[in-house]
Design an enzyme around this catalytic site. Sequence first.
Site, PDB file in Angstrom:
ATOM      1  N   LYS A 153       0.803  -1.223   0.000  1.00 29.46           N
ATOM      2  CA  LYS A 153       0.000   0.000   0.000  1.00 29.46           C
ATOM      3  C   LYS A 153       0.833   1.268   0.000  1.00 29.46           C
ATOM      4  CE  LYS A 153      -4.277  -1.665   2.087  1.00 29.46           C
ATOM      5  NZ  LYS A 153      -5.325  -1.332   3.073  1.00 29.46           N
ATOM      6  N   GLY A 206      11.211  -5.806   8.165  1.00 31.83           N
ATOM      7  CA  GLY A 206       9.921  -6.306   7.698  1.00 31.83           C
ATOM      8  C   GLY A 206      10.044  -7.373   6.622  1.00 31.83           C
TER       9      GLY A 206
END
Length: 400
Positions: A201, A354
Amino acid sequence: MLKTIDSLGDLRGKRVLVRADLNVPLDGSTITDDGRIRAALPTLTRLVEAGARVVVISHLGRPQGAPEDRYSLKPVSSRLGELLGQEVAFATDTVGASARETISGLEDGRVAILENLRFNPGETAPQDGERLVFAQALAALGDAFVSDGFGVVHRKQASVYELATLLPSAAGELVLREVESLRRVTDQPQRPFVVVLGGAKVADKLAVIDNLLGKADRILIGGGMAYTFQKAKGFEIGQSLLDEDKLDVVREYMQRAEANGVELVLPVDTLVAPEFAADAPATTVPVEAIPADQEGMDIGPETAKLFAEKVSDAATIFWNGPMGVFEFEAFADGTKAIAEALAAAQGYTVVGGGDSASAVRNLGFDEERFSHISTGGGASLELIEGKELPGIAILEEGTK
Protein backbone atom coordinates in the site's frame (compact mmCIF):
# COMPACT_ATOMS: atom_id res chain seq x y z
CA MET A 1 23.69 10.42 22.42
CA LEU A 2 22.32 7.07 23.53
CA LYS A 3 23.37 5.66 26.87
CA THR A 4 25.35 2.45 26.44
CA ILE A 5 25.82 -0.67 28.55
CA ASP A 6 29.12 0.80 29.77
CA SER A 7 27.13 3.47 31.63
CA LEU A 8 25.59 0.78 33.84
CA GLY A 9 28.91 -0.01 35.52
CA ASP A 10 29.85 -3.41 36.94
CA LEU A 11 27.01 -5.82 36.22
CA ARG A 12 28.38 -8.96 37.87
CA GLY A 13 25.64 -10.52 39.94
CA LYS A 14 23.12 -7.88 38.84
CA ARG A 15 19.73 -8.84 37.45
CA VAL A 16 19.57 -7.20 34.01
CA LEU A 17 16.26 -7.09 32.20
CA VAL A 18 16.79 -7.11 28.43
CA ARG A 19 13.88 -6.06 26.23
CA ALA A 20 14.52 -8.02 23.05
CA ASP A 21 12.35 -8.41 19.97
CA LEU A 22 11.94 -12.16 19.63
CA ASN A 23 8.73 -11.92 17.63
CA VAL A 24 9.70 -14.69 15.22
CA PRO A 25 7.43 -16.45 12.72
CA LEU A 26 6.22 -19.86 13.87
CA ASP A 27 4.74 -22.84 12.09
CA GLY A 28 3.12 -24.50 15.07
CA SER A 29 6.05 -24.69 17.49
CA THR A 30 8.69 -24.57 14.73
CA ILE A 31 10.56 -21.29 14.18
CA THR A 32 10.72 -20.59 10.45
CA ASP A 33 13.10 -17.61 10.66
CA ASP A 34 15.36 -17.12 13.70
CA GLY A 35 16.92 -13.88 12.45
CA ARG A 36 15.61 -11.79 15.34
CA ILE A 37 16.92 -14.28 17.90
CA ARG A 38 20.36 -14.20 16.33
CA ALA A 39 20.24 -10.40 16.28
CA ALA A 40 19.87 -10.39 20.06
CA LEU A 41 23.01 -12.50 20.64
CA PRO A 42 25.69 -9.75 20.75
CA THR A 43 24.00 -7.98 23.68
CA LEU A 44 23.12 -11.18 25.52
CA THR A 45 26.62 -12.60 25.08
CA ARG A 46 28.20 -9.39 26.34
CA LEU A 47 26.02 -9.44 29.48
CA VAL A 48 26.70 -13.13 30.08
CA GLU A 49 30.44 -12.50 29.83
CA ALA A 50 30.07 -9.59 32.27
CA GLY A 51 28.60 -11.99 34.84
CA ALA A 52 25.11 -10.50 34.80
CA ARG A 53 22.01 -12.52 35.58
CA VAL A 54 20.22 -11.95 32.31
CA VAL A 55 16.42 -11.85 32.15
CA VAL A 56 15.09 -11.64 28.59
CA ILE A 57 11.64 -10.15 28.05
CA SER A 58 9.79 -10.02 24.73
CA HIS A 59 6.46 -10.33 23.00
CA LEU A 60 5.41 -12.71 20.25
CA GLY A 61 2.42 -12.16 17.99
CA ARG A 62 -0.65 -10.22 19.02
CA PRO A 63 -2.39 -11.93 21.92
CA GLN A 64 -5.16 -9.87 23.45
CA GLY A 65 -3.78 -9.46 26.98
CA ALA A 66 -4.24 -13.10 28.00
CA PRO A 67 -2.22 -16.32 27.56
CA GLU A 68 -2.54 -18.20 24.26
CA ASP A 69 -0.52 -21.36 23.65
CA ARG A 70 0.23 -20.45 20.01
CA TYR A 71 2.02 -17.28 21.18
CA SER A 72 4.16 -18.86 23.88
CA LEU A 73 7.87 -17.98 23.90
CA LYS A 74 8.76 -21.52 24.93
CA PRO A 75 10.06 -22.50 21.44
CA VAL A 76 12.11 -19.28 21.41
CA SER A 77 13.75 -20.14 24.74
CA SER A 78 14.87 -23.49 23.33
CA ARG A 79 16.38 -21.92 20.22
CA LEU A 80 18.02 -19.14 22.23
CA GLY A 81 19.64 -21.77 24.43
CA GLU A 82 21.04 -23.56 21.37
CA LEU A 83 22.51 -20.34 20.02
CA LEU A 84 23.97 -19.25 23.37
CA GLY A 85 25.36 -22.68 24.16
CA GLN A 86 23.68 -22.82 27.56
CA GLU A 87 20.32 -23.90 28.92
CA VAL A 88 17.95 -20.95 29.12
CA ALA A 89 15.53 -21.05 32.04
CA PHE A 90 11.90 -20.38 31.11
CA ALA A 91 9.28 -18.72 33.29
CA THR A 92 5.68 -19.57 32.48
CA ASP A 93 4.43 -16.10 33.40
CA THR A 94 5.67 -12.50 33.18
CA VAL A 95 5.61 -11.05 36.70
CA GLY A 96 4.12 -13.88 38.74
CA ALA A 97 5.44 -16.68 40.94
CA SER A 98 7.19 -18.51 38.10
CA ALA A 99 9.05 -15.37 37.01
CA ARG A 100 10.19 -14.59 40.57
CA GLU A 101 11.27 -18.18 41.22
CA THR A 102 13.09 -18.49 37.89
CA ILE A 103 15.02 -15.27 38.40
CA SER A 104 15.90 -16.04 42.02
CA GLY A 105 17.48 -19.30 40.83
CA LEU A 106 19.72 -17.62 38.24
CA GLU A 107 23.47 -17.71 38.74
CA ASP A 108 25.95 -15.15 37.41
CA GLY A 109 26.32 -15.41 33.63
CA ARG A 110 23.11 -17.37 33.16
CA VAL A 111 20.02 -16.48 31.14
CA ALA A 112 16.29 -16.76 31.68
CA ILE A 113 13.37 -15.75 29.49
CA LEU A 114 9.94 -14.76 30.75
CA GLU A 115 6.69 -15.66 29.03
CA ASN A 116 5.13 -13.37 26.41
CA LEU A 117 4.79 -9.80 27.73
CA ARG A 118 1.56 -9.31 25.83
CA PHE A 119 -0.13 -11.98 27.90
CA ASN A 120 -0.45 -9.09 30.37
CA PRO A 121 -2.86 -6.32 29.25
CA GLY A 122 -0.66 -3.69 30.92
CA GLU A 123 2.06 -4.10 28.27
CA THR A 124 0.11 -2.43 25.46
CA ALA A 125 -2.56 -0.60 27.46
CA PRO A 126 -3.49 2.82 26.02
CA GLN A 127 -3.60 4.31 29.54
CA ASP A 128 -0.27 5.55 30.88
CA GLY A 129 -1.17 4.50 34.42
CA GLU A 130 -1.98 0.91 33.50
CA ARG A 131 1.29 0.56 31.59
CA LEU A 132 3.19 2.06 34.52
CA VAL A 133 1.74 -0.49 36.96
CA PHE A 134 2.94 -3.35 34.75
CA ALA A 135 6.32 -1.68 34.26
CA GLN A 136 6.71 -1.36 38.03
CA ALA A 137 6.05 -5.08 38.44
CA LEU A 138 8.72 -5.80 35.81
CA ALA A 139 11.18 -3.35 37.40
CA ALA A 140 10.87 -5.18 40.72
CA LEU A 141 12.47 -8.20 39.00
CA GLY A 142 15.67 -6.41 37.96
CA ASP A 143 18.49 -4.07 38.92
CA ALA A 144 19.10 -2.58 35.45
CA PHE A 145 17.41 -2.42 32.06
CA VAL A 146 18.84 -2.82 28.55
CA SER A 147 16.62 -1.92 25.61
CA ASP A 148 17.58 -4.06 22.62
CA GLY A 149 14.29 -4.68 20.82
CA PHE A 150 14.58 -2.26 17.93
CA GLY A 151 11.41 -3.60 16.35
CA VAL A 152 9.33 -2.08 19.16
CA VAL A 153 11.13 1.20 19.99
CA HIS A 154 8.53 3.14 18.01
CA ARG A 155 5.85 1.95 20.45
CA LYS A 156 5.11 3.55 23.81
CA GLN A 157 4.68 0.27 25.67
CA ALA A 158 5.38 -0.69 29.26
CA SER A 159 8.52 -2.74 28.59
CA VAL A 160 9.86 -0.25 26.06
CA TYR A 161 9.20 3.17 27.59
CA GLU A 162 7.93 3.13 31.18
CA LEU A 163 10.38 0.43 32.31
CA ALA A 164 13.28 2.59 31.11
CA THR A 165 12.14 5.35 33.49
CA LEU A 166 12.23 3.04 36.53
CA LEU A 167 15.67 1.40 36.34
CA PRO A 168 19.19 2.45 35.29
CA SER A 169 18.82 1.99 31.54
CA ALA A 170 20.90 1.71 28.39
CA ALA A 171 20.67 0.80 24.73
CA GLY A 172 21.85 -2.64 23.71
CA GLU A 173 24.24 -3.47 20.88
CA LEU A 174 21.45 -4.07 18.37
CA VAL A 175 19.64 -0.79 19.05
CA LEU A 176 22.93 1.14 18.82
CA ARG A 177 23.77 -0.50 15.50
CA GLU A 178 20.28 0.07 14.09
CA VAL A 179 20.19 3.75 15.01
CA GLU A 180 23.70 4.37 13.71
CA SER A 181 22.99 2.59 10.41
CA LEU A 182 19.66 4.27 9.74
CA ARG A 183 20.86 7.73 10.71
CA ARG A 184 23.75 7.25 8.31
CA VAL A 185 21.05 6.98 5.63
CA THR A 186 18.93 9.92 6.76
CA ASP A 187 21.36 12.49 8.15
CA GLN A 188 24.25 12.77 5.70
CA PRO A 189 23.95 10.08 3.03
CA GLN A 190 26.73 9.72 0.52
CA ARG A 191 25.46 10.37 -3.00
CA PRO A 192 23.94 9.22 -5.21
CA PHE A 193 21.34 8.27 -2.55
CA VAL A 194 18.83 5.78 -3.96
CA VAL A 195 15.67 4.60 -2.20
CA VAL A 196 13.78 1.47 -3.28
CA LEU A 197 10.22 1.19 -1.95
CA GLY A 198 7.77 -1.66 -2.40
CA GLY A 199 5.05 -3.41 -0.48
CA ALA A 200 1.32 -3.45 -0.86
CA LYS A 201 0.00 0.00 0.00
CA VAL A 202 1.03 3.54 -0.82
CA ALA A 203 -0.54 4.66 2.48
CA ASP A 204 2.10 2.74 4.44
CA LYS A 205 4.93 4.67 2.77
CA LEU A 206 3.50 8.18 2.28
CA ALA A 207 5.41 9.76 5.16
CA VAL A 208 8.65 8.10 3.99
CA ILE A 209 8.22 9.41 0.46
CA ASP A 210 7.31 12.85 1.79
CA ASN A 211 10.49 13.03 3.88
CA LEU A 212 12.77 11.58 1.21
CA LEU A 213 11.60 13.85 -1.62
CA GLY A 214 13.95 16.43 -0.16
CA LYS A 215 16.84 14.02 0.45
CA ALA A 216 17.02 11.22 -2.11
CA ASP A 217 18.48 11.47 -5.60
CA ARG A 218 16.33 8.62 -6.93
CA ILE A 219 13.23 6.85 -5.61
CA LEU A 220 12.30 3.53 -7.20
CA ILE A 221 8.69 2.42 -6.65
CA GLY A 222 7.70 -1.24 -7.03
CA GLY A 223 5.35 -3.71 -5.40
CA GLY A 224 1.61 -3.26 -5.06
CA MET A 225 2.01 0.42 -4.27
CA ALA A 226 3.34 1.10 -7.79
CA TYR A 227 -0.10 0.58 -9.33
CA THR A 228 -1.48 3.64 -7.56
CA PHE A 229 1.31 5.66 -9.18
CA GLN A 230 0.52 4.10 -12.56
CA LYS A 231 -3.17 4.92 -12.13
CA ALA A 232 -2.23 8.50 -11.21
CA LYS A 233 -0.36 8.69 -14.53
CA GLY A 234 -3.54 7.70 -16.36
CA PHE A 235 -2.80 4.00 -16.99
CA GLU A 236 -5.42 1.30 -16.50
CA ILE A 237 -4.29 -1.22 -13.86
CA GLY A 238 -6.93 -3.97 -14.14
CA GLN A 239 -7.59 -5.70 -10.82
CA SER A 240 -4.26 -4.59 -9.29
CA LEU A 241 -3.99 -3.05 -5.83
CA LEU A 242 -5.12 0.58 -5.68
CA ASP A 243 -5.20 3.18 -2.91
CA GLU A 244 -7.82 5.25 -4.70
CA ASP A 245 -8.06 7.91 -2.00
CA LYS A 246 -4.30 8.56 -2.31
CA LEU A 247 -4.27 9.38 -6.03
CA ASP A 248 -4.17 13.14 -5.50
CA VAL A 249 -1.35 12.81 -2.95
CA VAL A 250 0.62 10.62 -5.36
CA ARG A 251 0.16 13.15 -8.18
CA GLU A 252 1.43 15.89 -5.87
CA TYR A 253 4.47 13.74 -4.96
CA MET A 254 5.28 13.18 -8.61
CA GLN A 255 5.14 16.93 -9.22
CA ARG A 256 7.37 17.61 -6.20
CA ALA A 257 9.87 14.99 -7.31
CA GLU A 258 10.18 16.71 -10.69
CA ALA A 259 10.45 20.15 -9.04
CA ASN A 260 13.12 18.92 -6.60
CA GLY A 261 15.17 17.13 -9.25
CA VAL A 262 14.44 13.74 -7.68
CA GLU A 263 14.29 10.95 -10.25
CA LEU A 264 11.11 8.95 -9.59
CA VAL A 265 11.43 5.57 -11.31
CA LEU A 266 8.34 3.41 -11.89
CA PRO A 267 7.98 -0.07 -13.41
CA VAL A 268 7.86 -0.40 -17.19
CA ASP A 269 6.47 -3.95 -17.23
CA THR A 270 4.69 -6.23 -14.81
CA LEU A 271 3.74 -9.86 -14.24
CA VAL A 272 -0.03 -10.26 -14.18
CA ALA A 273 -2.28 -13.17 -13.28
CA PRO A 274 -6.04 -13.76 -13.33
CA GLU A 275 -6.16 -14.45 -9.59
CA PHE A 276 -4.10 -14.12 -6.42
CA ALA A 277 -2.77 -17.68 -6.19
CA ALA A 278 0.60 -19.41 -6.17
CA ASP A 279 -0.22 -21.46 -9.27
CA ALA A 280 -1.97 -18.72 -11.22
CA PRO A 281 -0.71 -18.53 -14.85
CA ALA A 282 1.56 -15.50 -15.23
CA THR A 283 1.96 -13.19 -18.20
CA THR A 284 4.41 -10.30 -18.65
CA VAL A 285 2.86 -7.14 -20.06
CA PRO A 286 3.87 -3.46 -20.39
CA VAL A 287 2.47 -1.39 -17.50
CA GLU A 288 0.26 0.54 -19.90
CA ALA A 289 -1.34 -2.70 -21.15
CA ILE A 290 -2.58 -4.51 -18.03
CA PRO A 291 -5.74 -6.43 -19.03
CA ALA A 292 -8.93 -5.43 -17.21
CA ASP A 293 -9.38 -8.92 -15.73
CA GLN A 294 -5.75 -9.36 -14.57
CA GLU A 295 -3.92 -8.41 -11.38
CA GLY A 296 -0.33 -7.21 -11.08
CA MET A 297 1.74 -9.68 -9.03
CA ASP A 298 5.39 -8.67 -9.55
CA ILE A 299 7.59 -6.28 -11.47
CA GLY A 300 8.59 -7.61 -14.88
CA PRO A 301 12.07 -8.54 -16.14
CA GLU A 302 12.66 -5.20 -17.91
CA THR A 303 11.81 -3.34 -14.71
CA ALA A 304 14.15 -5.59 -12.75
CA LYS A 305 16.97 -4.67 -15.16
CA LEU A 306 16.06 -0.99 -14.99
CA PHE A 307 15.99 -0.94 -11.19
CA ALA A 308 19.29 -2.85 -10.99
CA GLU A 309 20.87 -0.23 -13.28
CA LYS A 310 19.49 2.60 -11.14
CA VAL A 311 21.10 1.24 -7.95
CA SER A 312 24.41 0.17 -9.51
CA ASP A 313 26.14 3.53 -9.08
CA ALA A 314 24.57 4.42 -5.72
CA ALA A 315 26.74 5.34 -2.75
CA THR A 316 23.83 4.89 -0.33
CA ILE A 317 20.81 2.60 -0.83
CA PHE A 318 17.76 2.11 1.41
CA TRP A 319 15.28 -0.64 0.50
CA ASN A 320 11.95 -1.34 2.17
CA GLY A 321 9.21 -3.52 0.73
CA PRO A 322 9.12 -6.44 -1.73
CA MET A 323 8.60 -5.91 -5.45
CA GLY A 324 5.85 -8.51 -5.70
CA VAL A 325 4.20 -11.45 -3.99
CA PHE A 326 7.56 -13.03 -3.16
CA GLU A 327 5.91 -15.68 -0.96
CA PHE A 328 4.75 -17.31 -4.21
CA GLU A 329 7.74 -18.71 -6.13
CA ALA A 330 6.33 -17.66 -9.49
CA PHE A 331 6.24 -14.02 -8.36
CA ALA A 332 9.49 -13.80 -6.41
CA ASP A 333 11.86 -12.91 -9.26
CA GLY A 334 11.44 -9.14 -8.94
CA THR A 335 12.23 -9.08 -5.24
CA LYS A 336 15.11 -11.50 -5.84
CA ALA A 337 16.50 -9.20 -8.54
CA ILE A 338 16.44 -6.18 -6.23
CA ALA A 339 18.14 -8.13 -3.45
CA GLU A 340 20.80 -9.29 -5.91
CA ALA A 341 21.33 -5.74 -7.17
CA LEU A 342 21.81 -4.43 -3.62
CA ALA A 343 24.11 -7.31 -2.74
CA ALA A 344 26.27 -6.51 -5.78
CA ALA A 345 26.31 -2.74 -5.20
CA GLN A 346 29.48 -1.10 -3.93
CA GLY A 347 27.64 1.50 -1.84
CA TYR A 348 26.26 1.42 1.72
CA THR A 349 23.18 -0.79 1.59
CA VAL A 350 20.42 -0.89 4.21
CA VAL A 351 17.52 -3.33 4.06
CA GLY A 352 14.75 -1.74 6.09
CA GLY A 353 13.36 -4.71 7.98
CA GLY A 354 9.92 -6.31 7.70
CA ASP A 355 9.13 -8.26 4.53
CA SER A 356 12.34 -7.07 2.85
CA ALA A 357 14.52 -8.63 5.55
CA SER A 358 12.40 -11.79 5.44
CA ALA A 359 12.77 -11.96 1.68
CA VAL A 360 16.56 -11.66 1.86
CA ARG A 361 16.72 -14.63 4.21
CA ASN A 362 13.98 -16.74 2.63
CA LEU A 363 15.42 -16.30 -0.86
CA GLY A 364 18.77 -17.61 0.33
CA PHE A 365 20.97 -14.48 0.30
CA ASP A 366 24.04 -14.22 2.51
CA GLU A 367 23.24 -11.41 4.97
CA GLU A 368 26.90 -10.40 5.01
CA ARG A 369 26.49 -9.08 1.46
CA PHE A 370 24.44 -6.17 2.81
CA SER A 371 25.79 -3.36 4.99
CA HIS A 372 22.85 -3.56 7.40
CA ILE A 373 19.59 -5.52 7.62
CA SER A 374 17.18 -3.92 10.04
CA THR A 375 15.16 -6.03 12.45
CA GLY A 376 12.34 -3.50 12.67
CA GLY A 377 10.20 -2.68 9.66
CA GLY A 378 7.89 -0.18 11.34
CA ALA A 379 10.61 1.30 13.53
CA SER A 380 13.04 1.71 10.64
CA LEU A 381 10.37 3.40 8.52
CA GLU A 382 9.44 5.84 11.29
CA LEU A 383 13.09 6.71 11.84
CA ILE A 384 13.49 7.28 8.08
CA GLU A 385 10.36 9.45 8.22
CA GLY A 386 12.13 11.64 10.77
CA LYS A 387 9.82 10.80 13.69
CA GLU A 388 10.96 10.70 17.31
CA LEU A 389 10.79 7.13 18.58
CA PRO A 390 9.69 6.91 22.25
CA GLY A 391 11.90 3.92 23.04
CA ILE A 392 14.94 5.74 21.65
CA ALA A 393 14.20 9.16 23.14
CA ILE A 394 13.98 7.73 26.67
CA LEU A 395 17.50 6.26 26.30
CA GLU A 396 19.16 9.56 25.35
CA GLU A 397 21.75 11.04 27.71
CA GLY A 398 20.04 13.28 30.21
CA THR A 399 17.05 10.97 30.74
CA LYS A 400 16.91 8.62 33.73
